[in-house]
Design a protein around this motif. Sequence first.
Motif, PDB file in Angstrom:
ATOM      1  N   HIS A 403      52.149  39.296  31.475  1.00  0.00           N
ATOM      2  CA  HIS A 403      52.593  39.138  32.848  1.00  0.00           C
ATOM      3  C   HIS A 403      53.968  38.463  32.895  1.00  0.00           C
ATOM      4  N   LYS A 405      56.560  37.113  35.679  1.00  0.00           N
ATOM      5  CA  LYS A 405      56.408  36.812  37.103  1.00  0.00           C
ATOM      6  C   LYS A 405      57.593  36.040  37.680  1.00  0.00           C
ATOM      7  N   LEU A 435      52.477  43.993  40.462  1.00  0.00           N
ATOM      8  CA  LEU A 435      51.441  43.343  41.256  1.00  0.00           C
ATOM      9  C   LEU A 435      52.062  42.331  42.211  1.00  0.00           C
ATOM     10  N   LYS A 437      50.958  38.780  44.067  1.00  0.00           N
ATOM     11  CA  LYS A 437      49.948  37.729  44.094  1.00  0.00           C
ATOM     12  C   LYS A 437      50.163  36.840  45.308  1.00  0.00           C
ATOM     13  N   THR A 438      49.123  36.675  46.124  1.00  0.00           N
ATOM     14  CA  THR A 438      49.132  35.780  47.278  1.00  0.00           C
ATOM     15  C   THR A 438      47.890  34.897  47.218  1.00  0.00           C
ATOM     16  N   GLY A 441      44.747  36.866  46.679  1.00  0.00           N
ATOM     17  CA  GLY A 441      44.475  37.524  45.421  1.00  0.00           C
ATOM     18  C   GLY A 441      45.589  38.442  44.974  1.00  0.00           C
ATOM     19  N   LEU A 442      45.284  39.338  44.024  1.00  0.00           N
ATOM     20  CA  LEU A 442      46.249  40.273  43.447  1.00  0.00           C
ATOM     21  C   LEU A 442      46.103  41.656  44.078  1.00  0.00           C
TER      22      LEU A 442
END
Length: 541
Positions: A403, A405, A435, A437-438, A441-442
């Motif tokens: 990942h 990010k 993706l 992400k908050t 969730g993803l």
Amino acid sequence: NTTDGWYLYADSSNGKFGDLADILTPVISLTGPKCTLLFWTYMNGATVGSLQVLIKKGNVTSKVWAQMGQQGAQWRKVEVFLGIHSYTQIVFRAKRGVSYIGDVAVDDVSFQDCSPLLSPDRKCTAEEFTCANKQCIAKEKLCDFVNDCADNSDETTYICRTFSGHCDFEFDLCAWEQDQDEDCDWNLKPSSIPPTSTEPAVDHTLGNSSGHYIFIKSYFSQQPMKTARLSSPVISKKSKNCKIIFYYHMYGTGIGALTLIQVSVSNRTKVLLNLTAEQGNFWRKQQLSLFGDEDFQIKFEGYCPHGYRECQNGKCYRVEQSCDFADDCGDNTDENECGGSCTFERGWCGWQNSLAENFDWVLGIGSHQSLRRPPKDHTLGNENGHFMYLEATPVGLRGDKAHFKSAVWQESSSACTMSFWYFISAKATGSIQVLIKTDKGLSEVWQESRQNPSNQWQKAVILLGKRRNFEVIFQGIRTRDLGGGAAIDDIEFTNCTTVGEISEICSEATDFLCEDKKCIAGHLVCDYKPDCSDRSDEAYC
């Protein structure tokens, strides 16, 4: 200060971005050495443009003052030092912003101390200085960086060489010395370099684009309260009628502080001046008397206040102003390490690998020998350029994930898009997903696993839209044991700032809609800190 009064404004309801509106004085035959233009200005609205004051002589026009962007719902006083000019016109020039939301207004324009010097009709006294043109001025006006004689004979190098620490910063720091600090310094800046929205448009000495001044500049991200110090030569305790004269400019939100300290040879200190708030968008004069029972030095200290960080151009910004797609610094310092637009030619721009995986995205360059890596990057189109790719490690299983990010972005506009270039060669054994992400969730917004037989970079464009408190994650997945090789380059975010965005509906049901149509999270209402630019979230608390 009543609704019955009148003012002058440039109407932005018509026209297009960049349109100009000028208003000029008649030709002024001659002004005096202390001539100053005074006026009040009001610049409010999400897309308000800019205002400049220009001096026009014949076909030559030069800028002497400028202000741009929203300044809040209040009138602000401006003082512009003009000095001696002949056969000139003063021009107010308003420039329209990107939309009609915000006008530029001016009121109470006046000229102060602008009468030309009269012809000398007497001899100068012993307490006065005789100018080359026979004018008389008080000796305390010598070498004060103002052309009091009207022929500059009171500011010559010959006259001023005996004044300890005298410096106009046109060429260097003179006898002043920088305290050794690798991160934070006072630096010379020419007025010819376009200023940010808070720096002075011209220097004080020359009042034009060829002059210089000093300002605080940092080269690395630093913690609040980092200090830059500039020290004078040692001043004798025997000095009589000693004083310091200087001009300062402190303007903008989170301006930090300016402190003047007297330090004796035995290291005893005395604070002479401490300014901790905005002082207006113009140069101000300060004069202080100096005395001591020991020899001493004078130190200028500048720093950012608690709760602020310093931009590379010397301006300060609040921590909450970072990672919001808005360039609050004017040089993008507050957005540089958020995982935003990046070519990877000068680092990772704040993008980071997750620490939880057993293989990573790594910075690489092109290679014709590798069967998995791109032969060249996308930015430069050669083997010297950089990109990020999935490393192929000696240990690893199919399905392993890496990942890559961003930081947490505060909020994006409804038109926010992210584009990037990706490369999956015929021999690559990795796929790419994007993706979001908050707190909820993803969610997957894009994926690509197909190999590209033509071995060319491909472009992807993703509409991110209206989001709040989110991370963007590039997820790389091994499609074989020990595999990797997929690459990305030239990430770019466009139209993501919420500045100027108008919406009647917020993205979350719990959001609060400000009166200026900006949305903020509901928990920010009545928290004793205005989060709406119009302060409506704190208005009825």
